[in-house]
Enzyme design. Structure first.
Site, PDB file in Angstrom:
ATOM      1  N   GLY A 198       0.823  -1.195   0.000  1.00  0.00           N
ATOM      2  CA  GLY A 198       0.000   0.000   0.000  1.00  0.00           C
ATOM      3  C   GLY A 198       0.861   1.251   0.000  1.00  0.00           C
ATOM      4  O   GLY A 198       2.069   1.203   0.253  1.00  0.00           O
ATOM      5  N   CYS A 199       0.241   2.379  -0.272  1.00  0.00           N
ATOM      6  CA  CYS A 199       0.984   3.640  -0.358  1.00  0.00           C
ATOM      7  C   CYS A 199       1.480   4.107   1.011  1.00  0.00           C
ATOM      8  O   CYS A 199       2.660   4.414   1.178  1.00  0.00           O
ATOM      9  CB  CYS A 199       0.135   4.711  -1.034  1.00  0.00           C
ATOM     10  SG  CYS A 199      -1.574   4.816  -0.450  1.00  0.00           S
TER      11      CYS A 199
END
EC number: 1.2.1.38
Length: 392
Positions: A198-199
């Site tokens: 994920g970011c």
């Protein structure tokens, strides 16, 4: 061609997606984020110079899918063969994203109509909760980078707790390798299925994992304040009028990236790490800043943290420590696969502040996915990713 198999799968899906590098640089320090039990043994595919790799992009009409297409326009060997988007099946990609109308691309098709017989690798940009069954139905020879959250959590019981349903492909979860490229490069090279991070976890783990492994910071009282550009979605909270001219904290006690971050930090520490993590949405199209407040180990200074991170990422193309007191800003990395960071002494004795910035659609999603597939195919990991940041 690497694949000689015809397969198709079907599921009615929305095509939204989470909004969420010539030689391979050396890495000075290795840090293991996950250690999946291997059910599938794979050797790195060695793609010859000039040989095309045929790509399928599933969920191409979402932001991460469109960003894959933009990045591959500059890739000399990855060629898009199949693009899916169930709600926009039969449409031309340029009609959905006119900024990419110059690219020679196949029409969008529904997943049930996708032909994988001439495909080598897949970028899966579908929403979380839908990807497990789709990937389970794909030809087994395909290399897959999954940009959803469906294979990031190693513990399927923890997945069920955070995502509200049982894991639908537990045998694939045991095979999946977590794709934090600079940290798990060797594992990614030999993987068939990579769970793209994920970011938020990317921006947070890149600075913290090396510091935890070196025992330079304490495992308690790690506080993270993270801010992200607004992601695509129909939720009222994501509408312009709700986000504009303000900051929108969300998922304060239960954001789904928290267990992913804790998984990586705990693996680095070889003991349980629990963090305080608050994500915020701000009104910008791209970018992410994570501000981390940490307590240093006895006798350790902020300068020691800086020097260790500098040494760890020396020679890395995409992770950079800024000089002196320069503060990383999201505008420094927009449109690029870079992560910029710096370390600052807190006014509270014994504590330090670390700031890390990425473009959440590139290093936080599609760029890291391309970086990972380059590794999986035996290519230089910077191939097709040498876009410099856009400024102003």
């Amino acid at each position: 061609m690497l694949i000689n198999f015809l397969g198709s799968v079907w599921l009615q899906l929305t095509s939204s997606a989470e909004f969420a590098e010539v030689g391979c640089p050396s890495l000075r320090v290795r840090a293991s984020v996950s250690s999946p039990q291997k059910l599938y043994s794979s050797k790195t595919t060695q793609v010859k110079s000039g040989e095309e790799v045929q790509i399928a992009v599933l969920g191409a009409s979402g932001y991460t899918g469109a960003e894959i297409v933009r990045l591959l326009a500059n890739h000399p060997q990855f060629h898009i063969k199949v693009m899916t988007a169930d709600r926009k099946a039969s449409e031309q990609f340029g009609s959905v994203f006119p900024h990419l109308i110059t690219q020679d691309l196949p029409n969008l098709v529904a997943i049930k109509d996708a032909d994988f017989s001439n495909v080598d690798a897949v970028f899966c940009c579908l929403p979380h909760g839908t990807t497990q069954e789709i990937i389970k139905g794909l030809p087994k020879q395909l290399k897959i980078v999954d940009l959803s959250a469906d294979f990031r959590l190693r513990d399927i019981n923890e997945y069920a707790e955070w995502y509200g349903h049982a894991h639908r492909a537990p045998e694939l979860q045991q095979e999946a390798v977590y794709g934090l490229t600079e940290v798990l490069r060797d594992e990614i090279r030999n993987a068939r299925l990579v769970a793209n991070p994920g970011c938020y976890p990317t921006s947070i783990q890149l600075p913290l994992v090396p510091l935890i492994k070196a025992k330079l910071i304490k495992l308690s009282n790690i506080i993270i304040d993270a801010k992200s550009g607004v992601r695509r979605g129909a939720k009222e909270a994501n509408l312009y009028t709700e986000i504009a001219e303000g900051i929108h904290a969300y998922g304060i006690k239960g954001h789904r990236h928290a267990p992913e971050i804790e998984q990586g930090l705990s693996e680095a520490a070889k003991s349980k790490v629990t963090i305080s993590f608050t994500p915020n949405l701000i009104c910008m199209k791209r970018g992410m800043q994570s501000t981390m407040f940490v307590e240093m180990a006895p006798g350790v200074t902020a300068g020691d943290l800086y020097r260790h991170l500098k040494s760890t990422y020396e020679g890395e193309e995409f992770v950079k420590l800024l000089h002196g007191s320069t503060v990383p800003h999201t505008r420094h990395v927009v449109g690029s696969n870079y992560c910029f960071m710096n370390v600052f002494e807190d006014r509270i004795p014994g504590r330090a502040i670390i700031i890390s910035v990425i473009d959440n659609l590139v290093k936080g999603a599609s760029g890291q996915a391309v970086q990972n597939l380059n590794l999986m195919m035996g290519l230089p990991e910077n191939r097709g990713l040498q876009y410099q940041p856009l400024f102003p």
